[in-house]
Design a protein around this motif. Sequence first.
Motif, PDB file in Angstrom:
ATOM      1  N   ILE A   1       0.835  -1.189   0.000  1.00 53.93           N
ATOM      2  CA  ILE A   1       0.000   0.000   0.000  1.00 53.93           C
ATOM      3  C   ILE A   1       0.876   1.248   0.000  1.00 53.93           C
ATOM      4  O   ILE A   1       2.070   1.199   0.322  1.00 53.93           O
ATOM      5  CB  ILE A   1      -0.943   0.035   1.231  1.00 53.93           C
ATOM      6  N   ALA A   2       0.273   2.364  -0.411  1.00 55.57           N
ATOM      7  CA  ALA A   2       0.941   3.666  -0.392  1.00 55.57           C
ATOM      8  C   ALA A   2       0.186   4.563   0.582  1.00 55.57           C
ATOM      9  O   ALA A   2      -0.984   4.887   0.365  1.00 55.57           O
ATOM     10  CB  ALA A   2       0.959   4.278  -1.785  1.00 55.57           C
ATOM     11  N   THR A   3       0.861   4.983   1.650  1.00 55.32           N
ATOM     12  CA  THR A   3       0.211   5.811   2.658  1.00 55.32           C
ATOM     13  C   THR A   3       0.379   7.308   2.384  1.00 55.32           C
ATOM     14  O   THR A   3      -0.219   8.132   3.063  1.00 55.32           O
ATOM     15  CB  THR A   3       0.773   5.496   4.049  1.00 55.32           C
ATOM     16  N   SER A   4       1.193   7.638   1.391  1.00 57.79           N
ATOM     17  CA  SER A   4       1.382   9.033   1.013  1.00 57.79           C
ATOM     18  C   SER A   4       0.818   9.260  -0.383  1.00 57.79           C
ATOM     19  O   SER A   4       0.832   8.357  -1.229  1.00 57.79           O
ATOM     20  CB  SER A   4       2.869   9.397   1.038  1.00 57.79           C
TER      21      SER A   4
ATOM     22  N   SER B   1       3.630   8.940  -3.020  1.00 64.65           N
ATOM     23  CA  SER B   1       4.476   7.749  -2.959  1.00 64.65           C
ATOM     24  C   SER B   1       4.424   6.900  -4.234  1.00 64.65           C
ATOM     25  O   SER B   1       5.464   6.418  -4.700  1.00 64.65           O
ATOM     26  CB  SER B   1       4.090   6.890  -1.752  1.00 64.65           C
TER      27      SER B   1
ATOM     28  N   THR C   1      -0.165  -5.859   4.778  1.00 63.89           N
ATOM     29  CA  THR C   1      -0.162  -4.883   3.687  1.00 63.89           C
ATOM     30  C   THR C   1       0.946  -3.866   3.938  1.00 63.89           C
ATOM     31  O   THR C   1       0.692  -2.756   4.415  1.00 63.89           O
ATOM     32  CB  THR C   1      -1.526  -4.170   3.582  1.00 63.89           C
TER      33      THR C   1
ATOM     34  N   ASP D   1       3.825  -0.982   3.596  1.00 66.49           N
ATOM     35  CA  ASP D   1       3.878   0.295   2.893  1.00 66.49           C
ATOM     36  C   ASP D   1       5.057   0.293   1.919  1.00 66.49           C
ATOM     37  O   ASP D   1       6.144  -0.215   2.240  1.00 66.49           O
ATOM     38  CB  ASP D   1       4.030   1.435   3.899  1.00 66.49           C
TER      39      ASP D   1
ATOM     40  N   GLU E   1       6.995   2.699   0.820  1.00 62.23           N
ATOM     41  CA  GLU E   1       8.166   3.467   1.243  1.00 62.23           C
ATOM     42  C   GLU E   1       8.949   2.727   2.317  1.00 62.23           C
ATOM     43  O   GLU E   1      10.189   2.709   2.307  1.00 62.23           O
ATOM     44  CB  GLU E   1       7.739   4.849   1.748  1.00 62.23           C
ATOM     45  N   SER E   2       8.248   2.118   3.249  1.00 61.41           N
ATOM     46  CA  SER E   2       8.924   1.342   4.284  1.00 61.41           C
ATOM     47  C   SER E   2       9.657   0.156   3.670  1.00 61.41           C
ATOM     48  O   SER E   2      10.776  -0.183   4.087  1.00 61.41           O
ATOM     49  CB  SER E   2       7.907   0.845   5.320  1.00 61.41           C
TER      50      SER E   2
END
Length: 264
Positions: free
Chosen positions: A71-74, A77, A159, A161, A163-164
């Motif tokens: 998933i993308a939280t930003s 991203s 799920t 992230d 970026e992480s």
Amino acid sequence: MASDNNPQDELAGTEQPFVQHLMELRDRLVKAAIAVGVALAVLALYPGPAALYDILAAPLVSTLPAGGKLIATSVISPFLVPLKIMLMTAFLLALPVVLWQVWAFVAPGLYNHEKKLVLPLVISSTVLFFVGVAFCYFFVFGQVFRFIQSFAPQSIAATPDIESYLDFVLSMFLAFGLAFEVPIVVIVLARMGIVSIEKLKAFRSYFIVLAFVVAAIVTPPDVVSQLALAIPMCILYEIGIWAAQIFIKHTQAPSDEAQTGDAS
């Protein structure tokens, strides 16, 4: 007088004004930048930044439950993360050209025996870094992610992230790439006379402990990744000791007596 009759170990290049050195440095940097730009353009066309991220994420995605995705939280991203990966990949692809430009700039200022010392180290260190990264991607990631997912409770949806995941991947690549440089460090220490071969052999048992300590610090808290880093480090340390003995014999500077004998 001996050095006048034996030019084999003299500087290969002639002295140049400071401005000419700056101009040459500029030209080398431009060529290196062009190489990175060409690699970036090729990757942008094929396979593209999105496909590159899919390739990088494949070891993790393959261990997720059926239909699982990252998933993308930003908001930005999905654009920035694939772009970062494409830039990193372009630099790695162009790295041989970049290193060649660096070598072409410094080589004229080196003696013959120094060239025999530096060039093999530059090539071997680059190859070993790539081998470490490949070992991490093709072997370690799959084992680590399967091990981690086996501990996930059924009530948790995995799920991660994007970026992480990128930060994790880069840190692991760096850790394994640097760990595979152990033979180079051993060779340099022995060649410069900082540590003798006998002391390196005597330090073997201590290095094994050090390797496991380093692995416990830089890898995730799972036994798989720690063993995957520590064991190769121990093996590479032994390879470094063996290679150092051979390397020292072939990169010795010519002695004054040898030069005098050649001159006569």
